[in-house]
Design an enzyme around this catalytic site. Structure first.
Site, PDB file in Angstrom:
ATOM      1  N   ASP A 146       0.859  -1.189   0.000  1.00 59.55           N
ATOM      2  CA  ASP A 146       0.000   0.000   0.000  1.00 59.55           C
ATOM      3  C   ASP A 146       0.897   1.241   0.000  1.00 59.55           C
ATOM      4  OD1 ASP A 146      -2.110   1.749   0.294  1.00 59.55           O
ATOM      5  OD2 ASP A 146      -2.285   1.439   2.466  1.00 59.55           O
TER       6      ASP A 146
HETATM    7  C1  SPV Z   1      -6.842   1.881   4.088  1.00 56.17           C
HETATM    8  O1  SPV Z   1      -7.701   1.082   4.442  1.00 56.17           O
HETATM    9  O2  SPV Z   1      -6.228   1.751   3.039  1.00 56.17           O
HETATM   10  C2  SPV Z   1      -6.560   3.036   4.910  1.00 56.17           C
HETATM   11  C3  SPV Z   1      -6.748   2.946   6.350  1.00 56.17           C
HETATM   12  O3  SPV Z   1      -6.099   4.005   4.383  1.00 56.17           O
HETATM   13  S1  SPV Z   1      -5.247   2.474   7.017  1.00 56.17           S
HETATM   14  O4  SPV Z   1      -4.806   1.259   6.427  1.00 56.17           O
HETATM   15  O5  SPV Z   1      -5.467   2.363   8.458  1.00 56.17           O
HETATM   16  O6  SPV Z   1      -4.300   3.568   6.746  1.00 56.17           O
HETATM   17 MG    MG Z   2      -5.392   3.686   2.465  1.00 58.27          MG
END
Ligand code: SPV
Ligand code: MG
Length: 576
Positions: free
Chosen positions: A77
């Site tokens: 991510d």
């Molecule tokens: C996501 O779900 O991608 C978010 C929330 O941005 S977190 O992973 O807590 O950053």
């Molecule tokens: Mg996110």
């Protein structure tokens, strides 16, 4: 894709604002693909409220998370998955769901890029986008040690403002996510930024924290109320309690949060479930042990709409008129090949049958093969297989094609030739179940060297006398081989017509008899039963089974003499 959750983008987009106005608190679940969207969208349970009234508890909307969208593709991510891919995933989830969606827009990228993203999300029917005030490309906020670089608040405020100006309607919400607590800059920085973004016109604020202790989130919520008072207006407040998940919705409501997002749970649950399954298969070298860990395939069929597709196929088949089922699986003692493949004037019996049925307008022809199944010609029929043909009989064969039994149909033995009028007259009766019977059977000596399928009617009929026949009055009381020839009204030709109701009744009775052990009428088991046995069962249960008499227009190919007789008849045109 299921077609059950139909909604247009115009209908869906304003629903988040509507829910916020009506309920003041909404519950959002993460989705990362079509099936997780369906599960989150459709999930509900019933609870009793304080007054003892049953209330439906469900999620109000979906969160298209960058973490789980990336993870579902096997990516980290970190804004590596591009906007096009995210939009593709978003639209797949929207396709199968009908609840409002909040999209995780990461940093939104550069302001011009974000303007285009907003325009496209709005057009898809998304209700809100949340962007975080970090520098592109961001790193996931839950990481304990990732380098979190905050964006200049002025740059971020401009990005929000510009995006707000390109949206067509303000039912599409642009929400600012504060990363001050994630980056370690504390409450004051978060509040400063909140003030700045609210003044830039943002429609809501999300405050995020990766701490298990909710103290900093609670402190922000309280300060946010003071900030709202100071500004003279209040925008919805969003939280994502992944780290501090001991906090209840009731506590969040009490702190005036308006949106709770369960941001990654379906993804995390599916990884755990898949992990357990692969380990079990590796351990046991088979998949039996994983059954309790898996839903039945049928549940997948229901979830994704395959059951609906099949129901529509069945309806289409019903609308197509009469079908034919020809059980042709068995082995004959007298012939080296399936009887359906015996040649009559150069073409197989089956091809002759198909030609005759086609002339009668019957296009859905289903043939159940077994013995030498690969020898069957590639004619325009649907083939089904009964691989247990050595040990089973015609009813078992017929029900190998059960999925195709929808609406009116003719059951036709594979070893007969018939004239068109036999078929047409049976269909014309429009009765639920009509058996074709030959009243002249007593005169056909060569046919009496085998056990005939005979029919005894409710009212005695003298087959030697001329008479008017009304099939509506001609009900069968007994059908089978072990009947007394003089008592019988005629011989069953091997063709039976079922109306839509008749077909349903036949299926009901058959399925009801499954599991029954011991003799089944004249057969030693249901598996080895003929249609006549099942018809006798239906008669005994009170279903009316009628017969229609024919004196000509059919021949059974029982032995090689019949084969040459049929050739002569067909070439001379006799019987047509
Ligand atoms: C996501 O779900 O991608 C978010 C929330 O941005 S977190 O992973 O807590 O950053
Ligand atoms: Mg996110």
């Amino acid at each position: 894709m299921t077609l059950r959750n139909l909604i247009s983008p115009e209908q869906r987009r304003p629903r988040l604002r509507e829910l916020l106005t009506r309920k003041n608190f909404v519950r959002i679940i993460e989705a990362h693909n079509g099936i997780s969207g369906l599960i989150g969208n459709n999930a509900f349970l019933e609870e009793l409220d304080d007054n003892g009234q049953a209330v439906r508890v469900e999620f109000d909307g979906l969160w298209e998370s960058s973490l789980t969208d990336s993870a579902s593709k096997g990516y980290p991510d970190a804004e590596i998955i591009g906007v096009e891919s995210r939009l593709h995933n978003i639209s797949q989830i929207l396709d199968v769901t009908n609840k409002p969606m909040i999209v995780d827009g990461d940093t939104g990228g550069e302001a011009s890029h974000f303007e285009y993203t907003v325009k496209r999300l709005e057009a898809l029917g998304v209700s809100a986008v949340i962007i975080e005030d970090k520098v592109f490309p961001k790193r996931n906020s839950l990481s304990e040690d990732a380098n979190q670089v905050l964006e200049d608040p002025q740059v971020f405020a401009t990005k929000i403002k510009r995006a707000g100006e390109v949206r067509i309607k303000d039912d599409f919400m642009i929400i600012a996510r504060l990363e001050s607590l994630i980056a370690g800059f504390g409450l004051e920085d978060a509040l400063q930024r909140a003030r700045q973004y609210l003044k830039a016109g943002v429609d809501g604020i999300m405050i995020h924290s990766k701490k298990n202790d909710p103290a900093e989130i609670f402190a922000f919520a309280e300060a946010y109320e003071r900030l709202s008072d100071e500004l003279g207006y209040r925008r919805p407040l969003v939280c994502v309690p992944t780290a501090y998940n001991q906090v209840t919705e009731a506590e969040l409501k009490a702190l005036n949060f308006n949106v709770v997002i369960y941001a990654n749970h379906l993804m995390r649950a599916s990884v755990r479930a898949m992990d357990n399954v692969v380990k079990s298969i590796l351990l046991n070298k088979r998949s039996l042990e994983v059954d309790p860990l898996c839903v039945p395939v049928k549940e997948i069929f229901n979830l994704v709409g395959f059951t609906d597709v099949k129901e529509k196929d069945a309806q289409f088949a019903r609308d197509q008129g009469v079908a034919a089922f020809i059980p042709a699986a068995g082995k004959s003692r007298r012939f080296e090949q399936p009887k359906a493949l015996l040649k009559i004037n150069g073409q197989s019996l089956l091809e002759n049958q198909v030609e005759a049925l086609t002339r009668c307008g019957i296009r859905r022809i289903n043939v159940i093969r077994g013995f030498k199944k690969t020898d069957f010609p590639p004619v325009k029929v649907n083939y089904f297989d009964n691989d247990e043909y050595e040990d089973t009989f015609s009813i078992y064969s017929l029900f190998q094609a059960q999925e195709a039994i929808n609406g009116k149909f003719l059951f036709i033995n594979s070893d007969i030739l018939f004239s068109d009028f036999v078929i047409k007259n049976l269909i014309d009766t429009n009765l639920d179940i009509v058996v074709a019977v030959d009243g002249s059977y007593k005169h056909h000596k060569h046919m009496q060297d085998k056990a005939l399928d005979l029919v005894i009617s409710k009212t005695a009929v003298n087959a030697d006398q001329r008479r008017l026949v009304n099939p509506f009055n001609q009900k069968i009381v007994r059908i089978g081989k072990q009947l007394d020839i003089p008592q019988a009204v005629g011989e069953y030709i091997g063709i039976t017509y079922f109306s839509e109701q008749g077909a349903e009744d036949l299926k009901t009775v058959y399925n009801d008899c499954l599991g029954r052990t011991g003799n089944f009428h004249e057969a030693d088991s249901l598996r080895r039963a003929s249609l006549t046995d099942l018809l006798q069962e239906m008669i005994d249960r009170g279903y009316p089974v009628h017969f229609l008499e024919f004196e000509r227009g059919w021949i059974e190919i029982h032995n090689p003499q019949d084969q040459s007789a049929a050739e002569t008849m067909l070439s001379g045109g006799e019987g047509q």
